[in-house]
Design an enzyme around this catalytic site. Structure first.
Site, PDB file in Angstrom:
ATOM      1  N   ILE A 262       0.854  -1.187   0.000  1.00  0.00           N
ATOM      2  CA  ILE A 262       0.000   0.000   0.000  1.00  0.00           C
ATOM      3  C   ILE A 262       0.887   1.233   0.000  1.00  0.00           C
ATOM      4  CG2 ILE A 262      -1.361   1.292   1.702  1.00  0.00           C
ATOM      5  CD1 ILE A 262      -3.140  -1.094   1.866  1.00  0.00           C
ATOM      6  N   GLY A 263       0.383   2.302  -0.549  1.00  0.00           N
ATOM      7  CA  GLY A 263       1.152   3.526  -0.622  1.00  0.00           C
ATOM      8  C   GLY A 263       1.219   3.982  -2.064  1.00  0.00           C
ATOM      9  N   ASN A 264       1.938   5.084  -2.307  1.00  0.00           N
ATOM     10  CA  ASN A 264       1.884   5.666  -3.643  1.00  0.00           C
ATOM     11  C   ASN A 264       2.584   4.802  -4.688  1.00  0.00           C
ATOM     12  OD1 ASN A 264       4.466   6.185  -2.872  1.00  0.00           O
ATOM     13  ND2 ASN A 264       4.334   8.418  -3.036  1.00  0.00           N
ATOM     14  N   GLU A 286      -3.165  -8.788   0.374  1.00  0.00           N
ATOM     15  CA  GLU A 286      -3.704  -8.579   1.720  1.00  0.00           C
ATOM     16  C   GLU A 286      -4.867  -7.606   1.711  1.00  0.00           C
ATOM     17  OE1 GLU A 286       0.508  -9.115   4.155  1.00  0.00           O
ATOM     18  OE2 GLU A 286      -0.246  -7.129   3.701  1.00  0.00           O
ATOM     19  N   ASN A 376       5.535   1.144  11.413  1.00  0.00           N
ATOM     20  CA  ASN A 376       4.228   0.585  11.083  1.00  0.00           C
ATOM     21  C   ASN A 376       4.069  -0.906  11.318  1.00  0.00           C
ATOM     22  OD1 ASN A 376       3.583   3.152  10.075  1.00  0.00           O
ATOM     23  ND2 ASN A 376       4.680   2.628   8.212  1.00  0.00           N
ATOM     24  N   GLY A 380       2.326  -8.450   6.653  1.00  0.00           N
ATOM     25  CA  GLY A 380       2.546  -9.725   5.976  1.00  0.00           C
ATOM     26  C   GLY A 380       3.720  -9.681   5.024  1.00  0.00           C
TER      27      GLY A 380
END
Lengths: 507, 507
Positions: A262-264, A286, A376, A380
């Protein structure tokens, strides 16, 4: 809603100072309950476990030793500041565990080894779980995430169900499997992302349900991280690499199932795939974010399975409004299955994740800034990177500090914390370029990582470290993975003292 | 025999200096071919891959970039000095890979990415494989090990079979599975160590066989490492711990299948189990050593499966003489299956391995002394420790140096190389005691590891490091896993300069 109500009650009655009450409220929190609630609980030290994926995941445990299981690697912006503050200030004990393993360790009894009260076969006192429906048999149809909910319910003495009437009944979206402990475990008979091996609702012992509450709160999500020039450059390198693997016959034309963080950068990659050369792509991941809607709508994405959906509020509105269109192309599973090494390896997943830093031999740090400060959590990442057919880490080559726009190099001589080992990674990619490490020895890897991936501001300095280490270690007959230990963390200590990793020299 | 003959030929004709010949002889070696042969090949730079388990494992590849895959973590005494010298002096490129992954990466084509000649679907030019029989169909019945032989044969253009007529026909001892690549992989339908899912011989394309050679060489093994007081103390702590897990209901009375490494501690543990309280024990491991004969004969061991048998010469004599007694209680599998995360996790294995060093937060170094010098390689340690139900590392708390009988502490502030992460280990045990780390945060782990496991000579020093780091990091709000990076390797650098890890102070 329940967590908020509990927080309100505690604050209104000034209970947080009472040691006896504190104990009573060492309950739970599902991380995506929203930063405001999380932070209020954190400030009151009301945490025991924190789980990511079930929105109202879990669950209580009246141990006197507080400890908290945070598995929220991929939502830094969802993490309330007070939580990470609490962890890094020493108030909250946080044990980071592979996403695939937390639920099994819970059922093994590894989180209640020292619990003195209640039923020893039920590690948790309370579970609070969200449902979008309850079946006639009393089974629970979850919302937009499954996570560890089946194991949490299996492990709790008392269950509170929060039925969310704002969300449509999502029955059919989930494939629910129960957890057995060895020697009674069976294979997961999944050979394709769309395979179903379970039920559509979570069976529970209804005698343990102590309350059913109605809620109409929306998913408290935020917007996606915006793409930028670097994330697009990384995505471009990666799609080029995947194309060349297809050309070489090492990947099918539809690729193999994708896992994406996840993220840009992840958003740029998924966006790039929506416009890209690959058809009938499968996803085994995920968490699904908004870009997957675009990916579905492009016609290139055939099927996606995950343990959680985390769209933005607009994304969820679109998703629920077009439910009929998506429902047969999507499946949510428990995190024990979604992150299972067994299935990841069998399917030959292409895994892509972002680290904090990677070292010149391809050890990566996913969790702890400067070796100590938890950001963070692991999530996974290691489940996927250890077992994927292609294990890819993508990161910008540098990050800004207060005083220096490239003050942090994401390529370092020695990772200040190791979550992924050199034995696990195949490819490292930054906006600078892509290093294909497959089959290479450490001495072959280092120059390639430095030349292809490091920011130009650090390239010479890293090469000098490597060459000095090589020279010194070869002279000693210790040159398999050359290091000069007294200088191995000099980038980091220089940053601690001067706010930049740009050292003057290696002496 | 073939490797020896090739070495003889090269030496007799003085071919090792000719660059063209060197290329031609970049063939293979199976590690347990014996140190003399290994060393001769190493001195002549004749290595490309080196595999552990097939005694005459493998195999050639005429890449101009030499690189060598060593998977021999557990036989330090079998490793010829010239090999590790070659690796650490920079002559031999050695890429360490999880034992479960090497064969699959070979079939993926990851080791011939840059190969320019021959059939691209056959990564290897030559395979040399030992057989104890060839079936009517031309299939190969292996000897006392399987290892990566199925994938090696599948990957080679030409095959040389060495039929060993000294060893009895071992048909029936093996369970042979073929390797498919994604998306065509299937589950391993194994739920018990004795389950069979394959054939008793390795199917091959007989058209690729270019030679069959008779050999009568015995297995070139040595004696087992002798037990000592420390290894017995470690075994005692461990058996006590396993008993308490049975008492608490977290393990069945017959335990769960055991994986045990190699060396004197492993021998003490297996010896202890032969005299211990557990009946009908199962073993799922990599390699069987002599102590397993004693374990079988004690009546406590029900069934054992591994990828290789490595008895001493006397052990082999006893084993072959009593073949009828053992053959139904023993099964050899390929290393891809024996080390499969899928099966290890499903069966809930109890894994026990020895590291070089463990740090105060439970990261472990299995491979590189002082971060740089390769000792024995990773082997399958991480396959087992990541996926086991109980992941245990056992080590003496200290080791001697030339000048100091406890000059090396095996508990250090920061592991100088990380092969196993803090997210993977449940238990650390030394002759001093056992630290149960399940469910604990890093700040809870450190004092326990130091107090229970460190040698008394280092305990105060380690506690002082931890307390200083805790204090400093908490003040900065960075105290999840407290470190002082400038001092993190001070034990190691002090050892490099003074021959002991006993530092004067932390300033």
């Amino acid at each position: 809603m329940t967590p908020t109500a509990i927080a309100n009650h505690v604050e209104a009655n000034n209970l947080q100072a009472d040691p006896e009450t504190k104990k009573k409220f060492n309950l739970f929190v599902g991380a995506s309950v929203g930063p405001e609630v999380e932070d209020r609980w954190a400030r009151m030290d009301m945490y025991v476990f924190q789980l990511e994926l079930p929105r109202y995941g879990l669950v209580g445990n009246v141990k006197t030793n507080l400890f908290l299981e945070r598995i929220e690697r991929r939502y830094p912006h969802q993490v309330g500041k007070d939580i990470s503050k609490g962890i890094n200030a020493g108030r909250i004990n946080f044990a980071d565990k592979h996403l695939s393993m937390f639920p099994q360790d819970l059922t093994y009894g590894y989180y209640n080894l020292h619990k003195k009260h209640g039923d020893p076969r039920k590690p948790l006192d309370w579970a609070i779980v969200e449902a979008t429906a309850i079946t006639e048999e009393g089974h629970i149809v979850p919302g937009a995430s499954v996570g560890a909910t089946p194991e949490i319910l299996q492990s709790a003495e008392k269950i509170i169900i929060e039925v969310n009437t704002r969300i449509p009944n999502l029955e059919g979206l989930h494939d629910i499997t129960q957890s057995f402990v060895p020697p009674y475990r069976q294979p997961y008979l999944i050979t394709h992302p769309s395979d179903r091996i379970g039920t559509t609702a979570i069976p529970i012992d209804t005698e343990r349900v102590v309350a059913i509450i109605e809620s109409d709160q929306p998913d408290n999500t935020g917007e996606n991280a915006p793409e930028n020039e670097d994330s697009r450059a990384i995505a471009h390198h990666l799609i080029e690499f995947l194309s060349s693997e297809v050309d070489a016959g090492r990947l099918p034309k539809s690729l193999l199932p994708l896992q994406s963080g996840i993220g840009n950068v992840a958003n740029s990659i998924i966006g790039g795939l929506a416009d890209g050369p690959f058809d009938k792509v499968q996803v085994w991941t995920e968490v699904l974010q908004d870009t997957f809607i675009r990916f579905f709508d492009s016609g290139k994405l055939d099927f996606a399975t995950a343990t959680s959906i985390r769209f933005s509020p607009n994304g969820f509105d679109h998703f629920y409004a077009n439910w009929a269109k998506y429902k047969d192309r999507l499946l949510l599973r428990s995190q024990q299955v979604a992150n299972s090494p067994e299935i990841i390896r069998r399917l030959g997943i292409i895994a892509m994740n972002t680290p904090l830093e990677v070292d010149i031999y391809a050890h990566a740090n996913s969790t702890c800034a400067l070796g100590s400060r938890m950001l963070n959590g692991l999530g996974g990442s290691a489940d996927f990177l250890r077992n994927a057919k292609l294990s890819i880490m993508h990161t910008p080559s540098s990050r800004p500090t207060k005083s220096d726009p490239t003050g942090i190099s994401c390529i370092v001589p020695f990772a200040s914390h190791v979550d992924q080992t050199e034995h696990d990674l195949d490819v490292v990619v930054t906006e600078q370029g892509l290093a294909d490490l497959r089959g290479l020895s450490p001495r072959e890897r280092a120059p390639i990582i430095i030349q292809k991936c490091a920011h130009p501001d650090y390239r010479d300095s890293l090469m000098e470290y490597y060459e000095r280490a090589l020279d010194e270690c070869l002279r000693k007959g210790a040159g398999h993975e050359p290091h000069i230990l007294k200088n191995a963390f000099k980038f980091h200590t220089h940053f601690q003292e001067h706010g930049t990793m740009k050292i003057k020299n290696w002496d």
